[in-house]
Design a protein around this motif. Structure first.
Motif, PDB file in Angstrom:
ATOM      1  N   GLY A 221      13.052  14.178   8.182  1.00  0.00           N
ATOM      2  CA  GLY A 221      11.621  14.242   7.910  1.00  0.00           C
ATOM      3  C   GLY A 221      11.237  14.212   6.447  1.00  0.00           C
ATOM      4  N   LEU A 222      12.114  13.719   5.574  1.00  0.00           N
ATOM      5  CA  LEU A 222      11.792  13.632   4.148  1.00  0.00           C
ATOM      6  C   LEU A 222      10.821  12.474   3.908  1.00  0.00           C
ATOM      7  CD1 LEU A 222      15.349  14.068   2.555  1.00  0.00           C
ATOM      8  CD2 LEU A 222      13.800  15.807   3.460  1.00  0.00           C
ATOM      9  N   VAL A 223       9.862  12.696   3.014  1.00  0.00           N
ATOM     10  CA  VAL A 223       8.884  11.661   2.682  1.00  0.00           C
ATOM     11  C   VAL A 223       8.838  11.532   1.158  1.00  0.00           C
ATOM     12  CG1 VAL A 223       6.514  10.836   2.931  1.00  0.00           C
ATOM     13  CG2 VAL A 223       7.554  12.215   4.752  1.00  0.00           C
ATOM     14  N   GLY A 224       9.702  10.672   0.626  1.00  0.00           N
ATOM     15  CA  GLY A 224       9.705  10.366  -0.802  1.00  0.00           C
ATOM     16  C   GLY A 224       8.947   9.086  -1.039  1.00  0.00           C
ATOM     17  N   GLN A 225       7.934   9.124  -1.915  1.00  0.00           N
ATOM     18  CA  GLN A 225       7.020   7.985  -2.028  1.00  0.00           C
ATOM     19  C   GLN A 225       7.537   6.853  -2.906  1.00  0.00           C
ATOM     20  OE1 GLN A 225       2.737   8.732  -2.491  1.00  0.00           O
ATOM     21  NE2 GLN A 225       3.172  10.905  -2.365  1.00  0.00           N
TER      22      GLN A 225
ATOM     23  N   GLU B 228       7.210  -2.308  -5.812  1.00  0.00           N
ATOM     24  CA  GLU B 228       5.819  -1.882  -5.678  1.00  0.00           C
ATOM     25  C   GLU B 228       5.368  -1.969  -4.218  1.00  0.00           C
ATOM     26  OE1 GLU B 228       1.351  -2.667  -7.520  1.00  0.00           O
ATOM     27  OE2 GLU B 228       2.944  -4.147  -7.852  1.00  0.00           O
ATOM     28  N   SER B 229       5.766  -3.040  -3.521  1.00  0.00           N
ATOM     29  CA  SER B 229       5.333  -3.187  -2.130  1.00  0.00           C
ATOM     30  C   SER B 229       5.892  -2.057  -1.266  1.00  0.00           C
ATOM     31  CB  SER B 229       5.764  -4.553  -1.581  1.00  0.00           C
ATOM     32  OG  SER B 229       7.166  -4.712  -1.657  1.00  0.00           O
ATOM     33  N   GLY B 230       7.156  -1.685  -1.496  1.00  0.00           N
ATOM     34  CA  GLY B 230       7.742  -0.578  -0.740  1.00  0.00           C
ATOM     35  C   GLY B 230       7.081   0.744  -1.058  1.00  0.00           C
ATOM     36  N   THR B 231       6.713   0.951  -2.317  1.00  0.00           N
ATOM     37  CA  THR B 231       6.042   2.186  -2.725  1.00  0.00           C
ATOM     38  C   THR B 231       4.666   2.281  -2.084  1.00  0.00           C
ATOM     39  OG1 THR B 231       7.243   2.217  -4.822  1.00  0.00           O
ATOM     40  CG2 THR B 231       5.201   3.488  -4.709  1.00  0.00           C
ATOM     41  N   ARG B 232       3.911   1.189  -2.103  1.00  0.00           N
ATOM     42  CA  ARG B 232       2.578   1.217  -1.508  1.00  0.00           C
ATOM     43  C   ARG B 232       2.653   1.492  -0.008  1.00  0.00           C
ATOM     44  NH1 ARG B 232       0.947   2.272  -6.224  1.00  0.00           N
ATOM     45  NH2 ARG B 232       0.670   0.546  -7.681  1.00  0.00           N
ATOM     46  N   LEU B 233       3.687   0.996   0.634  1.00  0.00           N
ATOM     47  CA  LEU B 233       3.864   1.210   2.060  1.00  0.00           C
ATOM     48  C   LEU B 233       4.018   2.699   2.362  1.00  0.00           C
ATOM     49  CD1 LEU B 233       6.027  -1.061   4.290  1.00  0.00           C
ATOM     50  CD2 LEU B 233       6.441   1.378   4.365  1.00  0.00           C
ATOM     51  N   VAL B 234       4.849   3.410   1.583  1.00  0.00           N
ATOM     52  CA  VAL B 234       5.046   4.839   1.817  1.00  0.00           C
ATOM     53  C   VAL B 234       3.816   5.631   1.389  1.00  0.00           C
ATOM     54  CG1 VAL B 234       6.521   6.832   1.383  1.00  0.00           C
ATOM     55  CG2 VAL B 234       7.543   4.572   1.554  1.00  0.00           C
ATOM     56  N   GLN B 235       3.145   5.192   0.336  1.00  0.00           N
ATOM     57  CA  GLN B 235       1.927   5.885  -0.068  1.00  0.00           C
ATOM     58  C   GLN B 235       0.895   5.880   1.058  1.00  0.00           C
ATOM     59  OE1 GLN B 235       1.135   3.746  -3.823  1.00  0.00           O
ATOM     60  NE2 GLN B 235       1.323   5.700  -4.880  1.00  0.00           N
ATOM     61  N   TYR B 236       0.824   4.756   1.772  1.00  0.00           N
ATOM     62  CA  TYR B 236      -0.091   4.731   2.914  1.00  0.00           C
ATOM     63  C   TYR B 236       0.369   5.720   3.992  1.00  0.00           C
ATOM     64  CZ  TYR B 236      -2.216   3.465   7.308  1.00  0.00           C
ATOM     65  OH  TYR B 236      -2.864   3.551   8.507  1.00  0.00           O
ATOM     66  N   SER B 237       1.677   5.798   4.243  1.00  0.00           N
ATOM     67  CA  SER B 237       2.187   6.763   5.218  1.00  0.00           C
ATOM     68  C   SER B 237       1.702   8.170   4.887  1.00  0.00           C
ATOM     69  CB  SER B 237       3.724   6.751   5.237  1.00  0.00           C
ATOM     70  OG  SER B 237       4.242   5.544   5.738  1.00  0.00           O
TER      71      SER B 237
ATOM     72  N   ILE C 158      10.801   8.228   8.809  1.00  0.00           N
ATOM     73  CA  ILE C 158       9.618   9.076   8.756  1.00  0.00           C
ATOM     74  C   ILE C 158       8.758   8.702   7.559  1.00  0.00           C
ATOM     75  CG2 ILE C 158       8.795  11.447   8.689  1.00  0.00           C
ATOM     76  CD1 ILE C 158      10.312  10.554  11.276  1.00  0.00           C
ATOM     77  N   ALA C 159       9.391   8.475   6.420  1.00  0.00           N
ATOM     78  CA  ALA C 159       8.632   8.107   5.228  1.00  0.00           C
ATOM     79  C   ALA C 159       7.924   6.768   5.400  1.00  0.00           C
ATOM     80  CB  ALA C 159       9.556   8.063   4.010  1.00  0.00           C
ATOM     81  N   CYS C 160       8.583   5.835   6.034  1.00  0.00           N
ATOM     82  CA  CYS C 160       8.064   4.458   6.083  1.00  0.00           C
ATOM     83  C   CYS C 160       7.275   4.129   7.338  1.00  0.00           C
ATOM     84  CB  CYS C 160       9.231   3.470   5.961  1.00  0.00           C
ATOM     85  SG  CYS C 160      10.064   3.517   4.359  1.00  0.00           S
ATOM     86  N   ALA C 161       7.349   4.968   8.363  1.00  0.00           N
ATOM     87  CA  ALA C 161       6.807   4.575   9.669  1.00  0.00           C
ATOM     88  C   ALA C 161       5.319   4.253   9.625  1.00  0.00           C
ATOM     89  CB  ALA C 161       7.073   5.666  10.698  1.00  0.00           C
ATOM     90  N   GLY C 162       4.539   5.035   8.889  1.00  0.00           N
ATOM     91  CA  GLY C 162       3.106   4.753   8.836  1.00  0.00           C
ATOM     92  C   GLY C 162       2.825   3.386   8.244  1.00  0.00           C
ATOM     93  N   GLY C 163       3.379   3.126   7.072  1.00  0.00           N
ATOM     94  CA  GLY C 163       3.149   1.845   6.413  1.00  0.00           C
ATOM     95  C   GLY C 163       3.792   0.687   7.134  1.00  0.00           C
ATOM     96  N   ALA C 164       5.013   0.894   7.642  1.00  0.00           N
ATOM     97  CA  ALA C 164       5.697  -0.183   8.353  1.00  0.00           C
ATOM     98  C   ALA C 164       4.981  -0.517   9.652  1.00  0.00           C
ATOM     99  CB  ALA C 164       7.145   0.211   8.631  1.00  0.00           C
TER     100      ALA C 164
END
Length: 820
Positions: free
Chosen positions: A56-60, A65-74, A357-363
């Protein structure tokens, strides 16, 4: 009556297979986009596969940049879900501390802090004492420093999945548990539905979010989903003093470990250097609901010993639970997203590689938008399933590769790091000759490609560092040879497609930015765009006949290019597209003495008048007959020889023999990278991406905007040109030879963050590092060329700042005199 007790519907617009965090996220976002006829099928209960035992770690902050924005949305989504659905995602922003034990790791952390500055994200470098203040239960005797990312957090995987599922249901989606998909139906190359143990369901779209089972589900549709499971370990400790709910996430990558608070104790896990593969993707047990594998304390010991060292209190703290939860990993440690090239309407979201967990929202949002819009809406090339080919599904190869992949999470991400497992893989016909000549090989799309050649008596290996690596003098000599003499490059890994038929010209005119209605024997450089006016590929196209064209692209893009071309050929045209990559070796003969060398082996006239730049002819070379195209990616006079594979060894031997007295050398891809950056040439996947337009990249000269010929993306491109763009690509050279740049460094203008280096390498002709960089608009307004050319620029190289000279023209031979 509840959804679960109702009969399975006969049809749904979309069927999502898999009720983990990514499957529920896709369903949630589809309904949010207005596609409410969604049926999600889970063979057990929601989250019962891999999701439930995720840390359940969420490192932004991510590498791109595209990968970072994806997690930021998560992160944004997880904080808002409870207000929408009434169910908490269990998300807490607690911040994250990452510590360094070595100078090399400390350099990485300084680079990370600079990347955060480029993306406008808060990140602070910490002293050991400051790190201790953030995380008082660790010892810092061997810590050199740390970074603090206050935006990092943690989520409860099961709660998050439940909240996403409820959000999907609230907008009309149907979610059915305990329904096992047993088959995928296709017709005419398109998905038509699924077969289950409770009946068949017709569907326009099927989304494979089956986690570890995704490879087996893909196989039902004839789709390659390259992933393999590995055992993955962590323990949960008893509570102890000093641990509280607001304690940050701690990462100690030099010790392969992470620590997260849970109910007053710690989750202690990590990514050991050599992982333990589990069963093949087609041997996964069923049922396997909320299940774990046997404890393996011996294998876990490398992580536990490190944890005891970092947090001494663990010596006297009990272990509440040992988790050995298998998880699937891909061959390159990036997840899989997108429409499968084999079957239209069949999408994949899987292989999250411990970042689910970190990427699921953005992905989930990105995949839902891809489904609704018919194409990706942002740059997803690093996770696009089309970066792999069918041969990447070989289970023996995957099993060997996954043992290395898991450990990459906490390895130092060395520049130009190469995988060591499951190699050699694809080999060009002249591989053995290059190996005997001292080549060090890198890998791209499975191809073994020479990085550089070590001189006699030296080992062809890379000694990794952030500074100038051991091979640099050898690559520099190859650069000098190319600028002053002649060098032979094995470029067999180029992707090569033949487009034929009465409609070939019309199809390529629609697909390409440049005018390809040229005479037979002409070669054209062109982009291929999407409807948003941004890059899907950049290629060279040679007209080889009235109804035949040879398209040449980068090694990595074979599958995505073919898929893009075939999908966008206008209906009704007589066109055949086939992959000729393996049929031809490519030998680049480059340098001011290339004409002299080739003239010794051919009767063809290679003079400027008979064989001008950007033309192609079939010529004899020794005993072989080859296609010679006068073009260059290194900025010198030269030809690419397209040699039938069975003749390649003979042609290569002839070139080296005939050029011996000219001082001919072999050259590798590191030299090509340096030479192309001095020349300012762009590369797809680096400067050119689905987030980049020709206006931003400075490539409108390769677009037929001066004609009335329409092409895919033209309208969006013209709008971008009229409205202006918020970033522009520049070339640069460092003003001093000391620093070594690799790409990703922070670009400063007048001391303030102004952009980011895209690609960088040592330029031997320039005498310093050179590269390309984005200059961004600081106020989100269009940036003009005049603005780009103003101010004093510098780069942050691992915490040290060096002045650079910026230009919008090539650094080397800006007027192209040498190539023409």
């Amino acid at each position: 009556m509840s959804q679960q007790s109702q009969p399975l519907p006969d049809r749904a617009r979309v069927v999502v297979i898999g009720g983990g965090v990514i499957g529920t996220s896709v369903a949630y976002h589809l309904t949010k986009l207005g596609w409410t006829d969604v049926l999600l099928l889970e063979q057990g209960q929601l989250s019962c596969g891999t999701t439930w035992h995720a840390a359940g770690l969420v490192g932004q902050l991510r590498a791109s940049e595209s990968g970072t924005r994806l997690v930021q949305y998560s992160v944004q989504l997880y904080g808002e879900l409870e207000a929408e659905t009434g169910l908490s995602a269990g998300y807490k922003q607690c911040g994250g501390v990452t510590v360094a034990r070595t100078e090399a790791r400390m350099t990485q952390l300084r680079r990370t802090a600079a990347t955060a500055a480029a993306y406008g994200m808060e990140c602070h470098l910490l002293s050991p004492q400051e790190a201790l203040e953030r995380y008082p239960v660790m010892q810092v005797d061997d810590v050199l420093g740390a970074i603090w990312l206050p935006g990092d957090g943690k989520a409860n995987p099961t709660d998050l999945t439940g909240s996403l599922a409820k959000g999907a249901r609230m907008r009309g989606a149907t979610i059915r548990e305990r329904v096992r998909v047993t088959g995928v139906r296709t017709e005419g190359g398109r998905v038509t539905g699924v077969e289950t143990d409770q009946g068949d369901v017709e569907a326009e779209v099927v989304v494979n979010c089956a986690g570890q089972w995704a490879a087996a589900v893909g196989a039902m549709a004839g789709v390659t989903v390259p992933l393999h499971s590995a055992e993955h370990f962590y323990v949960v400790t008893e509570p102890f003093a000093g641990v509280h709910t607001d304690l940050p996430v701690l990462r100690d990558p030099d010790g392969y470990t992470y620590f997260k608070e849970e109910v007053g104790g710690l989750v202690v896990g990590g990514f050991e250097p050599e992982a333990k593969p589990w069963v093949s993707p087609h041997e996964l047990p069923h049922p396997f609901e909320f299940s774990l594998l046997e404890e393996d304390w011996d294998h876990f010991s490398v992580l536990m010993d490190s944890a005891l060292h970092r947090i001494p209190t663990l010596h006297t703290t009990g272990i509440r639970k040992f988790y050995n939860g298998p998880e699937s990993f891909t061959p390159d440690n990036q997840f899989l997203l997108g429409e499968a090239p084999e079957v239209a309407g069949f999408f994949v979201g899987a292989g999250l590689n411990s970042v689910g967990i970190a990427c699921a929202g953005g992905a989930g949002r990105a995949l839902a938008e891809w489904i609704v819009e018919g194409e990706a809406t942002s740059d997803l090339t690093s996770v696009d399933i089309r970066r792999f080919a069918p041969f990447n599904g070989n289970v023996a190869w995957l099993r060997d590769r996954v043992s290395e992949i898991l450990g990459l999470h906490y390895e130092i991400p060395w520049p130009n790091r190469e995988m060591t497992t499951a190699r050699p893989f694809r080999r060009s016909p002249v591989h053995h000759l290059l190996e005997a000549a001292g080549a060090d090989f890198g890998s791209r799309m499975g191809w073994e490609r020479p990085n550089f050649f070590a001189p006699a008596g030296e080992e062809p290996v890379i000694e990794y560092s952030w500074g100038k690596q051991n091979w640099l003098p050898w690559s520099a000599a190859e650069q000098t040879s190319t600028r002053t003499g002649v060098t032979v490059f094995d470029q067999t890994s180029f992707s090569k497609y033949v487009v034929t038929g009465a409609g070939a010209e019309a199809a390529l005119q629609w697909l390409c930015t440049a005018d390809v209605a040229v005479p037979v024997g002409r070669t054209v450089y062109t982009g291929m765009l999407n409807a948003r006016g941004t890059y899907e590929s950049d290629v060279t196209i040679t007209r080889t006949g009235d109804e035949e064209f040879l398209v040449v692209a980068s090694a990595a893009t074979t599958v995505r290019d073919l898929h893009h071309i075939r999908r966008h050929v206008p209906e009704g045209l007589d066109v055949t597209v086939f992959d000729a990559t393996s049929a031809y070796a490519v030998l680049g003969v480059m340098g001011p003495r290339s004409r002299e060398l080739l003239s010794r082996l051919t009767t063809a006239d290679l003079g400027d008048e008979a064989f001008p730049f950007s033309t192609s002819q079939v010529v004899p070379i020794g005993y072989a007959t080859v296609r010679a195209t006068r073009i260059t990616y290194v900025g010198e006079l030269g030809w690419e020889l397209y040699v039938p594979a069975e003749f390649a060894v003979g042609v290569h031997e002839d070139l080296m023999r005939a050029g011996a007295d000219l001082g001919v050398r072999r050259g590798g891809y590191y030299a090509i990278e340096s030479l192309r950056l001095e020349k300012g040439y762009r590369a797809f996947g680096r400067e050119l991406t689905p987030d980049t337009s020709p206006v931003e990249a400075g490539l409108t000269f390769a677009c037929k905007l001066g004609t009335d010929i329409d092409f895919l993306g033209r309208a969006a491109l013209e709008k971008a040109r009229a409205d202006g763009v918020r970033r522009r690509l520049v070339s640069f050279a460092v003003d001093t030879p000391e620093p070594m740049l690799w790409g990703g460094e922070l670009l400063l203008r007048d001391g303030a963050a102004a952009g980011q280096v895209v690609s960088a390498a040592w330029g031997e002709t320039t005498g310093a590092c050179v590269g390309t960089a984005w200059v961004w608009s600081g106020d989100d307004e269009p940036v003009t060329l005049a603005q780009v050319r103003s101010g004093d620029y510098s780069v942050d190289v691992g915490g040290e700042v060096f002045p650079v000279s910026v230009t919008t023209r090539p650094l080397y031979d800006p007027d192209n005199a040498r190539i023409r």
